[in-house]
Design a protein around this motif. Structure first.
Motif, short mmCIF file in Angstrom:
data_model
loop_
_atom_site.label_atom_id
_atom_site.label_comp_id
_atom_site.label_asym_id
_atom_site.label_seq_id
_atom_site.Cartn_x
_atom_site.Cartn_y
_atom_site.Cartn_z
N VAL A 1 -2.21 46.50 87.01
CA VAL A 1 -2.45 46.37 85.58
C VAL A 1 -1.20 45.86 84.88
O VAL A 1 -0.12 46.43 85.03
N ILE A 2 -1.36 44.77 84.12
CA ILE A 2 -0.27 44.24 83.32
C ILE A 2 -0.33 44.81 81.90
O ILE A 2 0.67 45.27 81.35
N GLU A 3 -1.51 44.78 81.30
CA GLU A 3 -1.73 45.35 79.97
C GLU A 3 -3.12 45.97 79.94
O GLU A 3 -4.05 45.46 80.56
N ARG A 4 -3.26 47.07 79.20
CA ARG A 4 -4.58 47.67 79.03
C ARG A 4 -4.73 48.15 77.60
O ARG A 4 -3.85 48.82 77.05
N PHE A 5 -5.86 47.82 77.00
CA PHE A 5 -6.17 48.25 75.64
C PHE A 5 -7.49 49.01 75.69
O PHE A 5 -8.52 48.45 76.10
N GLN A 6 -7.46 50.27 75.32
CA GLN A 6 -8.65 51.12 75.36
C GLN A 6 -9.00 51.54 73.94
O GLN A 6 -8.12 51.89 73.14
N PHE A 7 -10.29 51.49 73.62
CA PHE A 7 -10.73 51.78 72.26
C PHE A 7 -11.90 52.76 72.27
O PHE A 7 -12.63 52.87 73.26
N GLU A 8 -12.07 53.45 71.15
CA GLU A 8 -13.29 54.20 70.90
C GLU A 8 -14.27 53.25 70.23
O GLU A 8 -13.92 52.54 69.29
N SER A 9 -15.49 53.21 70.72
CA SER A 9 -16.46 52.30 70.11
C SER A 9 -17.85 52.88 70.21
O SER A 9 -18.14 53.73 71.05
N SER A 10 -18.72 52.41 69.32
CA SER A 10 -20.13 52.79 69.37
C SER A 10 -20.95 51.67 68.77
O SER A 10 -20.45 50.86 67.97
N GLU A 11 -22.21 51.61 69.16
CA GLU A 11 -23.11 50.60 68.61
C GLU A 11 -23.25 50.77 67.10
O GLU A 11 -23.31 49.79 66.35
N THR A 12 -23.29 52.02 66.64
CA THR A 12 -23.43 52.28 65.21
C THR A 12 -22.25 51.73 64.43
O THR A 12 -22.42 51.07 63.39
N GLU A 13 -21.04 51.97 64.92
CA GLU A 13 -19.85 51.49 64.22
C GLU A 13 -19.78 49.96 64.20
O GLU A 13 -19.45 49.36 63.18
N ALA A 14 -20.13 49.33 65.33
CA ALA A 14 -20.11 47.87 65.39
C ALA A 14 -21.16 47.28 64.46
O ALA A 14 -20.92 46.28 63.78
#
Length: 351
Positions: A275-288
């Motif tokens: 792994v060089i870079e990793r970006f992890q997010f909280e997401s949901s269909e409702t928020e999008a």
């Protein structure tokens, strides 16, 4: 138009339609004045929540209401004429994907929107998931010319658990297409939006009908699509609503590294798997969905502060690729989306 709210009506109150309606109501940007569904009892029940008018006749909803926005959660074979009629009453339209049955209908709807000076857009929530938003930012900060290979997979085997549901999806005249059009439109949008129109596409479609005649008369449940962007860049998409496991994956490869993207993650790897870079997010269909609706509302309520983008062009580009893919599946030859797009541009130039 109100300064802060859009007079809005909704066509179609299935699960997706009700979800869209509920989230729209929560934003405070939409004044829900009318709802419609073939099931009048359901329409009346939903209308009570919003103090709106209920209809089971979509045509009458459009004729009897002066609205700023029509949210469309019905398939194009049901509502194409009603969308055109709404546009001719200076109403903007936001439709669940896909935008149309085929490229011809998409071009007609885009042309009508252009002539009436209204917006026609798709409720494309993939653009608003944080993982895919980060992908866009990452690509904008890098030299995309270094990306040589794009691969994507989308499998939805859960659909086989409901073989009697939505039988119209198997009818090419009603559905327009199968897994490619109806389940992969957003992936095509992500790829085309990042790299432009491919020079050529080649597609093989199939389904699991028991005999050849039946296979030829229903929509595809499995597709393999290859896109050539240049002599050094190609993309491949494999999708199925039969075979598992459930999976959605998008990868992009350069000579020295590759990246994987999903709704909630962007990871960059070297070719040894480190792994060089990793970006992890909280997401949901409702928020999008909420962010997508707010973004669209602001382009209508404050166009000077929120310039209108090129969504109509994106619809034409995406549908030209899909149309070329289906043409390729029939001719068993590579096809060129630019040729289909050129015909539409000539027609739109006369509007």
């Amino acid at each position: 138009m109100s300064q802060d709210r859009l007079r809005t009506a909704v066509l179609g109150l299935g699960a997706k339609g009700q979800q869209l309606l509920e989230i729209a109501g929560q934003t405070g940007l939409f004044d829900i004045v009318a709802v419609a569904d073939a099931d009048l009892e359901l329409a009346e029940k939903v209308a009570l929540r919003y103090k709106a008018e209920a209809f089971d006749d979509y045509r009458q909803l459009v004729i009897q209401n002066q609205i700023n926005l029509l949210l469309v959660a019905e398939p194009a074979y049901v509502c194409g004429e009603h969308i055109r009629k709404a546009m001719k009453k200076k109403c903007n339209v936001l439709k669940l994907i896909p935008p149309a049955l085929d490229f011809e209908q998409a071009a007609e709807l885009v042309g009508t929107a252009k002539s009436q000076k209204v917006r026609f857009a798709t409720a494309n929530i993939h653009r608003f998931y944080p993982g895919f938003r980060k992908l866009k930012e990452y690509l904008e900060s890098k030299h995309t010319k270094d990306i040589n290979l794009i691969t994507a997979v989308k499998n939805l085997p859960k659909d086989i658990q409901h073989p009697g549901r939505d039988r119209w999806l198997s009818d090419p005249q009603l559905a327009g297409g199968g897994v490619l059009l109806r389940n992969c439109y957003e992936i095509v949008d992500l790829i085309v939006g990042s790299f432009g129109i491919p020079q050529q596409v080649y597609c093989v479609n199939t389904n699991q009908a028991p005999d050849k005649q039946q296979r030829l008369s229903i929509t595809e449940d499995t597709t393999v699509l290859t896109m050539k962007f240049s002599d050094t860049r190609v993309a491949g998409l494999v999708a199925s609503r039969v075979f598992g496991p459930t999976r959605q994956m998008l990868q992009m490869h350069t000579e020295n590294e590759y990246l994987t993207a999903s709704e909630d993650n962007l990871t960059v790897w070297d070719n040894l798997g480190n792994v060089i870079e990793r970006f992890q997010f909280e997401s949901s269909e409702t928020e999008a969905t909420e962010e997508m609706l707010e973004n669209f509302a602001h382009t209508l309520l404050g166009p000077d502060k929120n310039p209108i983008g090129s969504e109509e062009n994106s619809i034409l580009h995406n549908m030209a690729v899909v149309e070329s893919a289906y043409l390729s599946a029939r001719t068993t030859m590579p096809e060129e989306p630019a040729k289909i797009l050129e015909m539409a541009k000539k027609a739109l130039a006369n509007i």
